[in-house]
Design an enzyme around this catalytic site. Structure first.
Site, PDB file in Angstrom:
ATOM      1  NE  ARG A  16      -1.749 -10.181   7.445  1.00  0.00           N
ATOM      2  CZ  ARG A  16      -2.926  -9.954   8.015  1.00  0.00           C
ATOM      3  NH1 ARG A  16      -3.618  -8.869   7.684  1.00  0.00           N
ATOM      4  NH2 ARG A  16      -3.423 -10.780   8.906  1.00  0.00           N
ATOM      5  N   GLY A  17       1.832  -9.957   2.846  1.00  0.00           N
ATOM      6  CA  GLY A  17       2.474  -8.927   2.041  1.00  0.00           C
ATOM      7  C   GLY A  17       3.492  -9.582   1.127  1.00  0.00           C
ATOM      8  CB  ALA A  18       3.958  -9.438  -2.554  1.00  0.00           C
ATOM      9  CB  CYS A 125      -5.150  -4.129   0.122  1.00  0.00           C
ATOM     10  SG  CYS A 125      -4.712  -5.656   1.018  1.00  0.00           S
ATOM     11  CG  ASP A 206      -0.332 -11.646  -5.247  1.00  0.00           C
ATOM     12  OD1 ASP A 206      -0.338 -12.564  -6.090  1.00  0.00           O
ATOM     13  OD2 ASP A 206       0.012 -11.810  -4.066  1.00  0.00           O
ATOM     14  CE  LYS A 242       5.089  -7.006  -4.455  1.00  0.00           C
ATOM     15  NZ  LYS A 242       4.375  -5.878  -3.826  1.00  0.00           N
TER      16      LYS A 242
END
Length: 322
Positions: A16-18, A125, A206, A242
């Protein structure tokens, strides 16, 4: 870990995590190229194209993943042999991983200049980029306090508070009370209540759209609205990979919805009661004060220029072709 396993781990949120998603995808494509020992160029192209599609399908809303895959495959159509294609993919992947790994550190150094001693920060988050800003300011000796949202349903806020509590503290001393950055965990619905004590909001991203809108963890738009009402600066921390070339041609960002079981066992609900579990929401550019990137602090309205300069016209063309 093979490419299929990486794609599965991304989909299940084990990865997880961009940033980690992007680097894992680049490494997976590199490994797939290196694992093929044959000299059939067409076969290697087929394998890489299948791998590319599997990775992108694992998290269709994660533009960092798409950009990582595009960066890893850039120039591959001109390869004239399997050896050349293998080498190109491996070199591209290494370059992307190195640059993306350094980006968070640069964002931390740039963004920390916006924080002063005595400030109280709210974060939502678990963004490595946003936390990098806070931890850099802390390392510089600035007296910073943080409120972190729990971030339902996966409760990534618990990762955030653990990370901040350990910031700058030797591993053997991390269990000491009060070590690291002073941090308070709050439930998501307490954001408006606590906003009166906040000096600045720092969140990750994101996806950054070409019009400057932010796609981020569900609840981010509500944080932005509360910050705007309270006249609290809302700053986004985002690596340039991103930013979404796809949105230049008007494509809407797909908001991923995950299984209801992440929230509640559906068997516990009365008949015909439905559950919605969106992962992200959209925050308009007008609620964003600035975006901290590894190339500097920019206005959200400069997103298109970043896409063209950093990702290139080729990426815009490729996005339009899909």
């Amino acid at each position: 870990m093979g490419l299929i396993e990486v794609a599965s781990s991304i989909k299940s949120m084990e990865i997880r995590g961009a940033g980690l998603i992007a680097r894992s995808a680049a490494e997976a494509l590199k490994q797939q190229a290196l694992d093929y020992k044959g000299d059939d160029l067409g076969e290697l192209r087929r394998r890489l194209d299948d791998g590319r599609r599997q990775l992108i399908a694992s998290r269709p809303t994660a533009i960092s993943l798409w950009n990582a895959v595009q960066a890893t495959m850039r120039g591959s159509s001109s390869a004239e042999s399997a050896d050349e294609l293998r080498s190109l993919v491996a070199t591209n992947a290494d370059s992307f991983v190195e640059r993306s790994s350094k980006a968070v550190g640069m964002i931390g150094r740039i963004g920390s200049k916006r924080l002063r001693s005595g400030m109280t920060v709210l974060t939502h988050c678990n963004s490595k980029a946003a936390l990098g800003v806070i931890k850099t300011a802390h390392a510089d000796g600035k007296d910073i306090k943080v409120y972190a949202t729990e971030s339902r349903p996966w409760r990534q806020g618990l990762l955030t508070v653990k990370d901040l509590a350990a910031a700058g503290v030797p591993k053997r001393d991390r269990i000491e009370h009060g070590a690291g950055v002073p941090t308070t965990l709050i439930i998501d619905s307490a954001v408006r209540w606590i906003m009166k004590e906040i000096d600045v909001v720092l969140v990750g991203a994101d996806t950054i759209c070409s019009n400057g809108a932010l796609i981020n963890k569900i609840g981010t738009s509500q944080v932005a609205l509360a910050a705007d009402e309270a006249r609290v600066p809302f700053i986004v921390c985002a690596e340039t990979y991103k930013f979404s070339p796809k949105t230049v041609h008007g494509e809407m960002v797909e908001i991923e919805e995950r299984d209801a079981s992440e929230i509640i066992d559906p068997r516990l609900l009365p008949p015909k009661v439905m559950v919605k579990n969106p992962v992200f929401d959209a925050t308009p550019a007008e609620y964003i004060d600035s975006i901290v990137t590894e190339i500097g602090l920019i206005s959200p309205y400069a997103a298109y220029e970043v896409i063209v300069k950093e990702l290139g016209q080729e990426s815009i063309f490729e996005a339009n072709e899909e």
